[in-house]
Motif scaffolding. Structure first.
Motif, PDB file in Angstrom:
ATOM      1  N   ALA A  47      31.465  47.713  40.253  1.00  0.00           N
ATOM      2  CA  ALA A  47      32.608  48.117  40.515  1.00  0.00           C
ATOM      3  C   ALA A  47      33.953  46.818  40.541  1.00  0.00           C
ATOM      4  N   THR A  48      35.286  47.406  40.831  1.00  0.00           N
ATOM      5  CA  THR A  48      36.105  47.035  40.953  1.00  0.00           C
ATOM      6  C   THR A  48      37.312  47.385  41.561  1.00  0.00           C
ATOM      7  N   ILE A  49      38.829  47.178  41.858  1.00  0.00           N
ATOM      8  CA  ILE A  49      39.448  48.107  41.834  1.00  0.00           C
ATOM      9  C   ILE A  49      39.933  48.917  40.928  1.00  0.00           C
ATOM     10  N   PRO A  50      40.324  49.906  41.161  1.00  0.00           N
ATOM     11  CA  PRO A  50      40.632  50.784  39.953  1.00  0.00           C
ATOM     12  C   PRO A  50      41.794  50.829  39.700  1.00  0.00           C
ATOM     13  N   GLY A  51      41.942  50.728  37.753  1.00  0.00           N
ATOM     14  CA  GLY A  51      42.974  50.092  37.021  1.00  0.00           C
ATOM     15  C   GLY A  51      42.884  48.467  37.125  1.00  0.00           C
ATOM     16  N   ALA A  52      42.032  48.281  37.526  1.00  0.00           N
ATOM     17  CA  ALA A  52      41.857  46.225  37.480  1.00  0.00           C
ATOM     18  C   ALA A  52      41.624  46.330  35.698  1.00  0.00           C
ATOM     19  N   PHE A  53      42.187  44.834  35.713  1.00  0.00           N
ATOM     20  CA  PHE A  53      42.230  44.433  34.210  1.00  0.00           C
ATOM     21  C   PHE A  53      41.025  43.264  34.468  1.00  0.00           C
ATOM     22  N   ASN A  54      40.139  43.311  34.086  1.00  0.00           N
ATOM     23  CA  ASN A  54      38.951  41.905  33.775  1.00  0.00           C
ATOM     24  C   ASN A  54      39.963  40.238  33.286  1.00  0.00           C
ATOM     25  N   ILE A  55      39.921  39.318  33.681  1.00  0.00           N
ATOM     26  CA  ILE A  55      39.912  38.212  32.967  1.00  0.00           C
ATOM     27  C   ILE A  55      38.896  37.200  33.463  1.00  0.00           C
ATOM     28  N   GLU A  56      37.879  37.392  33.097  1.00  0.00           N
ATOM     29  CA  GLU A  56      36.795  36.266  33.994  1.00  0.00           C
ATOM     30  C   GLU A  56      37.218  35.039  33.547  1.00  0.00           C
ATOM     31  N   LEU A  57      36.670  34.333  34.964  1.00  0.00           N
ATOM     32  CA  LEU A  57      37.539  33.129  34.474  1.00  0.00           C
ATOM     33  C   LEU A  57      36.565  31.988  34.039  1.00  0.00           C
ATOM     34  N   LEU A  58      35.336  32.151  34.835  1.00  0.00           N
ATOM     35  CA  LEU A  58      33.903  32.381  34.431  1.00  0.00           C
ATOM     36  C   LEU A  58      32.939  33.342  33.794  1.00  0.00           C
ATOM     37  N   ASN A  59      31.981  33.099  33.022  1.00  0.00           N
ATOM     38  CA  ASN A  59      30.937  33.743  31.868  1.00  0.00           C
ATOM     39  C   ASN A  59      29.883  33.979  33.573  1.00  0.00           C
ATOM     40  N   GLN A  60      29.257  35.222  33.649  1.00  0.00           N
ATOM     41  CA  GLN A  60      27.643  35.111  34.624  1.00  0.00           C
ATOM     42  C   GLN A  60      26.939  32.977  34.522  1.00  0.00           C
ATOM     43  N   LEU A 104      50.410  47.955  48.207  1.00  0.00           N
ATOM     44  CA  LEU A 104      50.213  48.864  47.431  1.00  0.00           C
ATOM     45  C   LEU A 104      52.075  49.398  47.712  1.00  0.00           C
ATOM     46  N   ASN A 105      52.995  49.094  48.094  1.00  0.00           N
ATOM     47  CA  ASN A 105      54.012  48.870  48.096  1.00  0.00           C
ATOM     48  C   ASN A 105      54.929  48.576  46.793  1.00  0.00           C
ATOM     49  N   LEU A 106      54.182  47.876  45.969  1.00  0.00           N
ATOM     50  CA  LEU A 106      54.799  47.310  45.070  1.00  0.00           C
ATOM     51  C   LEU A 106      54.784  48.119  43.176  1.00  0.00           C
ATOM     52  N   ASN A 107      56.077  48.077  42.919  1.00  0.00           N
ATOM     53  CA  ASN A 107      55.900  48.758  42.057  1.00  0.00           C
ATOM     54  C   ASN A 107      55.908  48.191  40.445  1.00  0.00           C
ATOM     55  N   ASN A 108      55.268  49.059  39.436  1.00  0.00           N
ATOM     56  CA  ASN A 108      54.698  48.405  37.819  1.00  0.00           C
ATOM     57  C   ASN A 108      54.549  47.363  38.656  1.00  0.00           C
ATOM     58  N   SER A 109      53.142  47.888  39.074  1.00  0.00           N
ATOM     59  CA  SER A 109      51.932  46.939  39.416  1.00  0.00           C
ATOM     60  C   SER A 109      51.188  46.903  38.823  1.00  0.00           C
ATOM     61  N   ILE A 110      49.839  45.522  38.868  1.00  0.00           N
ATOM     62  CA  ILE A 110      48.404  45.354  38.197  1.00  0.00           C
ATOM     63  C   ILE A 110      47.744  44.385  38.854  1.00  0.00           C
ATOM     64  N   TYR A 111      46.380  44.910  38.521  1.00  0.00           N
ATOM     65  CA  TYR A 111      45.228  44.081  39.224  1.00  0.00           C
ATOM     66  C   TYR A 111      44.508  42.949  38.344  1.00  0.00           C
ATOM     67  N   ILE A 112      44.003  42.075  38.913  1.00  0.00           N
ATOM     68  CA  ILE A 112      43.787  41.226  37.426  1.00  0.00           C
ATOM     69  C   ILE A 112      42.296  40.589  38.342  1.00  0.00           C
ATOM     70  N   ASP A 113      41.702  40.928  38.104  1.00  0.00           N
ATOM     71  CA  ASP A 113      40.247  40.463  38.368  1.00  0.00           C
ATOM     72  C   ASP A 113      39.514  39.612  37.693  1.00  0.00           C
ATOM     73  N   ALA A 114      39.854  38.374  38.577  1.00  0.00           N
ATOM     74  CA  ALA A 114      38.691  36.894  38.203  1.00  0.00           C
ATOM     75  C   ALA A 114      37.843  36.835  37.882  1.00  0.00           C
ATOM     76  N   ARG A 115      37.092  37.902  38.597  1.00  0.00           N
ATOM     77  CA  ARG A 115      35.346  37.652  38.270  1.00  0.00           C
ATOM     78  C   ARG A 115      34.660  38.033  36.801  1.00  0.00           C
ATOM     79  N   THR A 116      33.302  37.481  36.785  1.00  0.00           N
ATOM     80  CA  THR A 116      32.627  38.017  36.455  1.00  0.00           C
ATOM     81  C   THR A 116      32.859  39.328  35.259  1.00  0.00           C
ATOM     82  N   LYS A 117      32.832  39.871  34.143  1.00  0.00           N
ATOM     83  CA  LYS A 117      32.438  40.704  33.127  1.00  0.00           C
ATOM     84  C   LYS A 117      31.507  41.939  33.761  1.00  0.00           C
ATOM     85  N   SER A 118      30.246  41.042  34.383  1.00  0.00           N
ATOM     86  CA  SER A 118      29.338  41.834  35.166  1.00  0.00           C
ATOM     87  C   SER A 118      29.732  42.469  36.554  1.00  0.00           C
ATOM     88  N   GLU A 119      30.713  41.794  37.740  1.00  0.00           N
ATOM     89  CA  GLU A 119      31.012  41.881  38.517  1.00  0.00           C
ATOM     90  C   GLU A 119      31.472  43.070  38.540  1.00  0.00           C
TER      91      GLU A 119
END
Length: 354
Positions: A32-45, A13-28
């Motif tokens: 629910a995710t961290i608000p504002g996170a971008f999804n880059i799924e490593l494996l699909n469902q 939370l102390n980092l500036n100009n940051s983004i969370y990358i969700d490596a889980r599946t698109k369905s996960e």
């Protein structure tokens, strides 16, 4: 390879100009995710299921080998997606379910490509515990002002106008992605689940809850769509100051029609079907409150696409009698505001608390 950069959610939370990358599946991610996170799924469902089956029925080693086989062809695209975000953000924080192999793998691919990233310690599970802990022990600093009024008086519109004028508002229906009634999901995507609702609520409180300030909300029951307002928040609403919003039936019909006009115009048949579906879902309540004749009339009006007349009948014969009792329980409204003009109503409330 550089030393792995692990970070806790609180530290992030102390980092500036940051983004969370969700490596889980698109369905996960969509659940629910961290608000504002971008999804880059490593494996699909489906791929994840295959690996899970191999893990259980054969061995962890064979499961990992299968994972390498499935992920390897994707590596250039995965790195390209991470690199694109690195052009826009100074800090990238990758996470998966528990901070395990998926986030670790994506972080290592990124590192090999010379892209510096953080990995979220404990993953989404750690983040979820963080949010639950904060909400469970939450101490309000602001006072809450609750806007009451019959369906269609424009409470949400008033809140939005107040926000433009600098007021702190929390749009509970907005963060639930549901308008709060039997017809509340029409024209919207799926309502948010409890996890995502709580994440959004916590973020709103973090930004807007300040000593000596007011937070303005719309009166709600504890359930909004698929989400339940946390008890501490709903209790604060019950102890807050109350304002009653009033508007003519004509204005209320106009407000509701405008709210749904895009859905009506885009596909009138689909809209009609959704309204019929909603009416059938609350059939027993309509009959109990307004009688069988009114229910039949509502069905006929819907089938004729007479949506304004349908709205008027619903308001006068169903919703108004239903909410009259709860409104009459409150005998100390701070003010009664006429809302024939939304901007004027918003300004009057702002002036009361400035």
């Amino acid at each position: 390879m550089r030393k792995e950069r692990l970070i806790t959610y609180q530290e992030s939370l102390n980092l500036n100009n940051s983004i969370y990358i969700d490596a889980r599946t698109k369905s996960e991610y969509e659940e629910a995710t961290i608000p504002g996170a971008f999804n880059i799924e490593l494996l699909n469902q489906e791929e994840r299921k295959i690996i899970g089956t191999i893990y259980k029925q054969q061995s962890p080693k064979k499961a990992k080998l299968k994972g390498v086989e499935l992920v390897s062809p994707k590596i250039p695209d995965l790195i390209a997606a991470v690199n694109q975000l690195a052009q826009e953000y100074d800090n990238l924080i990758i996470f998966c379910s528990r901070g395990g192999l998926r986030s670790k793998s994506l972080a290592e691919f990124s590192d090999l490509a010379g892209i510096e990233v953080y990995r979220l310690e404990g993953g989404y599970k750690h983040y979820r515990h963080y949010i639950l802990d904060r909400l469970e022990n939450y101490k309000f600093q602001s006072e809450i002002v609750v806007l009451h009024g019959n369906t269609g008086v424009g409470k949400t519109y008033i809140l939005k106008e107040m926000e433009k004028m600098g007021a702190n508002i929390i749009d509970l229906e907005g963060i639930a992605n549901h308008r709060g009634s039997a017809f509340g999901s029409i024209g919207l995507k799926e309502p948010y689940n409890q996890k995502y609702f709580e994440s959004l609520l916590w973020e709103e409180l973090e930004q807007k809850d300040q000593p000596g300030k007011y937070i303005f909300v719309e009166a709600e029951s504890r359930r909004v769509g698929h989400s339940v307002i946390p008890e501490f928040f709903h209790e604060k609403m019950k102890k807050g100051e109350d304002i009653l919003i009033k508007a003519s039936t004509k204005k209320r019909v106009e407000n509701i029609y405008l709210e749904y006009i895009k859905d009506i115009e885009s596909d009138q048949q689909k809209f009609r079907e959704r309204v019929l579906e909603s009416l059938r879902a609350i059939k027993k309540y309509i009959i109990k409150k307004a009688g069988k004749k009114t229910y039949r009339k509502l069905i006929e009006l819907t089938e004729k696409s007479s949506f304004k007349e349908l709205t008027r009948v619903l308001l006068e014969e169903y919703y108004d009698p239903m909410y009259r009792h709860s409104q009459n329980k409150i005998n100390n409204y701070q003010a009664i505001i006429k809302a024939e003009n939304i901007k004027n109503a918003a300004r009057k409330i702002i002036n009361l608390y400035s």
